[in-house]
Design a protein around this motif. Structure first.
Motif, short mmCIF file in Angstrom:
data_model
loop_
_atom_site.label_atom_id
_atom_site.label_comp_id
_atom_site.label_asym_id
_atom_site.label_seq_id
_atom_site.Cartn_x
_atom_site.Cartn_y
_atom_site.Cartn_z
N UNK A 135 15.62 7.94 5.45
CA UNK A 135 14.43 8.78 5.57
C UNK A 135 13.35 8.03 6.35
N UNK A 136 12.80 8.70 7.36
CA UNK A 136 11.74 8.08 8.15
C UNK A 136 10.47 7.95 7.32
N UNK A 137 9.83 6.78 7.42
CA UNK A 137 8.60 6.62 6.66
C UNK A 137 7.70 5.57 7.30
N UNK A 138 6.42 5.72 7.01
CA UNK A 138 5.38 4.78 7.47
C UNK A 138 4.58 4.39 6.24
N UNK A 139 4.41 3.10 6.04
CA UNK A 139 3.72 2.61 4.86
C UNK A 139 2.54 1.75 5.29
N UNK A 140 1.37 2.08 4.77
CA UNK A 140 0.18 1.31 5.12
C UNK A 140 -0.31 0.54 3.90
N UNK A 141 -0.86 -0.63 4.18
CA UNK A 141 -1.45 -1.42 3.11
C UNK A 141 -2.63 -2.21 3.67
N UNK A 142 -3.62 -2.51 2.81
CA UNK A 142 -3.75 -1.99 1.46
C UNK A 142 -4.15 -0.51 1.48
N UNK A 143 -4.13 0.12 0.33
CA UNK A 143 -4.56 1.52 0.27
C UNK A 143 -6.06 1.63 0.46
N UNK A 144 -6.79 0.65 -0.09
CA UNK A 144 -8.24 0.65 0.10
C UNK A 144 -8.74 -0.77 0.13
N UNK A 145 -9.91 -0.91 0.71
CA UNK A 145 -10.46 -2.24 0.96
C UNK A 145 -11.98 -2.13 0.97
N UNK A 146 -12.65 -3.04 0.28
CA UNK A 146 -14.11 -3.08 0.31
C UNK A 146 -14.52 -4.47 0.78
N UNK A 147 -15.31 -4.52 1.85
CA UNK A 147 -15.72 -5.81 2.41
C UNK A 147 -17.22 -5.78 2.68
N UNK A 148 -17.78 -6.94 2.98
CA UNK A 148 -19.18 -7.03 3.36
C UNK A 148 -19.30 -7.08 4.87
N UNK A 149 -20.42 -6.61 5.35
CA UNK A 149 -20.68 -6.65 6.79
C UNK A 149 -20.46 -8.07 7.30
N UNK A 150 -19.81 -8.14 8.45
CA UNK A 150 -19.55 -9.43 9.05
C UNK A 150 -18.17 -9.99 8.74
N UNK A 151 -17.54 -9.44 7.70
CA UNK A 151 -16.19 -9.91 7.37
C UNK A 151 -15.19 -9.46 8.43
N UNK A 152 -14.04 -10.09 8.43
CA UNK A 152 -12.90 -9.67 9.27
C UNK A 152 -11.84 -9.07 8.37
N UNK A 153 -11.27 -7.96 8.79
CA UNK A 153 -10.23 -7.30 7.99
C UNK A 153 -8.96 -7.12 8.81
N UNK A 154 -7.85 -7.12 8.09
CA UNK A 154 -6.54 -6.87 8.72
C UNK A 154 -5.86 -5.74 7.95
N UNK A 155 -5.53 -4.70 8.66
CA UNK A 155 -4.84 -3.56 8.07
C UNK A 155 -3.38 -3.58 8.53
N UNK A 156 -2.49 -3.24 7.62
CA UNK A 156 -1.06 -3.34 7.91
C UNK A 156 -0.39 -1.98 7.96
N UNK A 157 0.62 -1.90 8.81
CA UNK A 157 1.41 -0.68 8.92
C UNK A 157 2.85 -1.09 9.16
N UNK A 158 3.74 -0.74 8.23
CA UNK A 158 5.17 -0.99 8.44
C UNK A 158 5.88 0.35 8.55
N UNK A 159 7.00 0.36 9.23
CA UNK A 159 7.64 1.65 9.47
C UNK A 159 9.16 1.54 9.49
N UNK A 160 9.78 2.65 9.15
CA UNK A 160 11.21 2.83 9.34
C UNK A 160 11.35 4.21 9.94
N UNK A 161 11.42 4.28 11.23
CA UNK A 161 11.46 5.56 11.94
C UNK A 161 12.56 5.51 12.97
N UNK A 162 13.40 6.50 12.95
CA UNK A 162 14.52 6.59 13.89
C UNK A 162 14.02 6.84 15.31
N UNK A 163 14.63 6.12 16.24
CA UNK A 163 14.28 6.30 17.66
C UNK A 163 12.78 6.15 17.92
N UNK A 164 12.30 4.99 17.54
CA UNK A 164 10.87 4.67 17.72
C UNK A 164 10.48 4.86 19.19
#
Lengths: 113, 110
Positions: free
Chosen positions: B1-30
């Motif tokens: 089954x094709x799927x896309x998973x993102x993490x984290x679901x939610x994030x709270x940071x302070x101004x000036x911080x650096x954030x990294x959002x993740x996306x992993x996938x299993x999709x046929x014929x990308x």
């Protein structure tokens, strides 16, 4: 170029009623996709129309249907509304080429009471 | 089954911080991976990635794709309150169908 437009923007219906949503893609785009967005489920694919033909379909019951007209405008219909159908319905248009990008409309917020 | 998973679901940071959002996938014929930003309206396009290892950059935002490990990251440096939004990752697969993750909700506190 005008963007993707959707009407109406907001809609309130009661259980058992039916509803029709409309989407006009960007001029020249022949593909229209519909998505349902809810807080818990994220964006879920309903169906895609290309040149008046349904090309892809997601896992939604038959109460959800759609069509596309010769001018690429699309309508989505939901019959026998249920409370769980309350969501933001987004339409996206795509102009297929080497790589494809979906452009989203502002959405129709449907509330079922 | 094709799927896309993102993490984290939610994030709270302070101004000036650096954030990294993740996306992993299993999709046929990308074919491509796209990032969108969604505030209280329609998702707006940020990046399209098709090739591994090539960073796309726009101001404080950047993204990179790893097709071998099947994931992408979206970085936001020096965050501002205007960055508060839901960030969506989508992957185009077989039949030009797009698969979306559930999104990461980012809140930037002044």
């Amino acid at each position: 170029k005008a963007g993707v437009t959707q009407t109406p923007r907001y809609l309130i219906k009661t259980r058992g009623q039916q509803v029709t949503l409309s989407c006009s893609p960007i001029s020249g785009h022949r593909s229209v996709s519909w998505y349902q967005q809810t807080p818990g489920q994220g964006l879920q694919f309903l169906f895609e129309y290309f040149s008046e033909t349904q090309r892809n379909k997601g896992n939604f019951p038959g109460r959800f249907s759609g069509r596309q007209f010769s001018n690429s405008r699309s309508e989505m219909n939901v019959s026998t509304l249920e409370l769980g159908d309350s969501a933001l319905y987004l339409c996206a248009s795509t102009n297929y080429g080497s790589y494809n990008e979906q452009f989203f409309g502002p959405g129709t917020r449907l509330t079922v009471l | 089954e094709d799927k896309v998973v993102q993490s984290p679901l939610s994030l709270v940071v302070h101004e000036g911080d650096t954030v990294t959002l993740n996306c992993s996938y299993e999709v046929t014929n990308f074919r491509s991976l796209l990032w969108y930003k969604q505030e209280k309206k329609a998702p707006t396009f940020l990046f399209m990635l098709t090739s591994s290892g090539i960073e796309k950059k726009s101001g404080r935002l950047s993204s990179i794709l790893d097709k071998k490990e099947l994931f992408s990251i979206l970085n936001i440096t020096a965050t501002q309150t205007g960055d508060s939004a839901i960030y969506l990752c989508a992957v185009e697969g077989t039949g030009n169908q797009f698969y979306f993750g559930t999104g990461t909700s980012l809140t930037v506190i002044p």
